[in-house]
Design a protein around this motif. Sequence first.
Motif, PDB file in Angstrom:
ATOM      1  N   HIS A  74      11.963   5.066 -21.785  1.00  0.00           N
ATOM      2  CA  HIS A  74      13.074   5.160 -20.839  1.00  0.00           C
ATOM      3  C   HIS A  74      14.198   4.172 -21.136  1.00  0.00           C
ATOM      4  CE1 HIS A  74      11.467   7.816 -17.514  1.00  0.00           C
ATOM      5  NE2 HIS A  74      10.488   7.787 -18.398  1.00  0.00           N
ATOM      6  N   ASP A  75      14.084   3.381 -22.204  1.00  0.00           N
ATOM      7  CA  ASP A  75      15.121   2.414 -22.539  1.00  0.00           C
ATOM      8  C   ASP A  75      16.461   3.119 -22.713  1.00  0.00           C
ATOM      9  OD1 ASP A  75      16.195  -0.130 -23.218  1.00  0.00           O
ATOM     10  OD2 ASP A  75      16.063   0.404 -25.352  1.00  0.00           O
ATOM     11  N   GLY A  76      17.464   2.658 -21.987  1.00  0.00           N
ATOM     12  CA  GLY A  76      18.797   3.238 -22.087  1.00  0.00           C
ATOM     13  C   GLY A  76      18.988   4.508 -21.273  1.00  0.00           C
ATOM     14  N   SER A  99      19.058   5.890 -17.509  1.00  0.00           N
ATOM     15  CA  SER A  99      19.082   5.457 -16.115  1.00  0.00           C
ATOM     16  C   SER A  99      18.170   6.357 -15.280  1.00  0.00           C
ATOM     17  CB  SER A  99      20.504   5.519 -15.561  1.00  0.00           C
ATOM     18  OG  SER A  99      20.909   6.880 -15.406  1.00  0.00           O
ATOM     19  N   ASP A 100      17.782   5.864 -14.115  1.00  0.00           N
ATOM     20  CA  ASP A 100      16.991   6.684 -13.198  1.00  0.00           C
ATOM     21  C   ASP A 100      17.756   7.957 -12.826  1.00  0.00           C
ATOM     22  OD1 ASP A 100      14.920   4.866 -13.252  1.00  0.00           O
ATOM     23  OD2 ASP A 100      15.357   4.005 -11.280  1.00  0.00           O
ATOM     24  N   GLU A 101      19.066   7.831 -12.680  1.00  0.00           N
ATOM     25  CA  GLU A 101      19.894   8.997 -12.345  1.00  0.00           C
ATOM     26  C   GLU A 101      19.845  10.045 -13.466  1.00  0.00           C
ATOM     27  OE1 GLU A 101      24.339   9.905 -10.669  1.00  0.00           O
ATOM     28  OE2 GLU A 101      24.171   8.373 -12.234  1.00  0.00           O
ATOM     29  N   GLU A 102      19.980   9.611 -14.710  1.00  0.00           N
ATOM     30  CA  GLU A 102      19.907  10.542 -15.845  1.00  0.00           C
ATOM     31  C   GLU A 102      18.532  11.203 -15.920  1.00  0.00           C
ATOM     32  OE1 GLU A 102      22.748   8.725 -19.294  1.00  0.00           O
ATOM     33  OE2 GLU A 102      20.967   7.556 -18.739  1.00  0.00           O
ATOM     34  N   TYR A 103      17.494  10.418 -15.705  1.00  0.00           N
ATOM     35  CA  TYR A 103      16.131  10.943 -15.751  1.00  0.00           C
ATOM     36  C   TYR A 103      15.926  11.989 -14.654  1.00  0.00           C
ATOM     37  CZ  TYR A 103      11.019  10.946 -15.877  1.00  0.00           C
ATOM     38  OH  TYR A 103       9.710  11.321 -15.954  1.00  0.00           O
ATOM     39  N   LEU A 104      16.369  11.668 -13.449  1.00  0.00           N
ATOM     40  CA  LEU A 104      16.234  12.596 -12.327  1.00  0.00           C
ATOM     41  C   LEU A 104      17.000  13.893 -12.592  1.00  0.00           C
ATOM     42  CD1 LEU A 104      15.166  13.137  -9.484  1.00  0.00           C
ATOM     43  CD2 LEU A 104      17.195  11.973  -8.587  1.00  0.00           C
TER      44      LEU A 104
END
Length: 151
Positions: free
Chosen positions: A122-124, A126-131
């Motif tokens: 998950h480096d780089g 964001s939680d928003e991008e992942y979601l």
Amino acid sequence: MEYSHEDAELVGQPVGYWTWAANKTLTAFVRGRLAAIGITQPQWWALHQVLHSEQGVTRDEVISAQRANLDVGAGMAVDIDLLVERKLLVPGADGRLRITEEGRALHGRAAETQRASRGIVHDGVSDEEYLITLKVLQRMMRNAGGEVTPA
């Protein structure tokens, strides 16, 4: 965000390829890191399931839960046997598997390995991008007639 191709080229590429490639790459990464501490990914799943059951679980319950969620097939029985052989799980008189202190210790190392692996992957991101990524994949799965169930 950096990509190896132009955005215009990427947008035309099949999501099936990229989800397959991501699955293959990330599964190999996780399995390699777990192997380095002496456990397979299915063995991690089994230890985790037994650890979180107060009364223990039967072999069939472990196999059924993992087959339904992760399509591991018959190999799960072999992984359970190896955990019993290594005395990480022990069957009780009632036939239910329970985790040993050695199993708890290995589970703890595996849990830490999984947390560290997640951090690296998950480096780089964001939680928003992942979601957003997960929601888009879920929408595409529904569009293709698939079921979206929690992991």
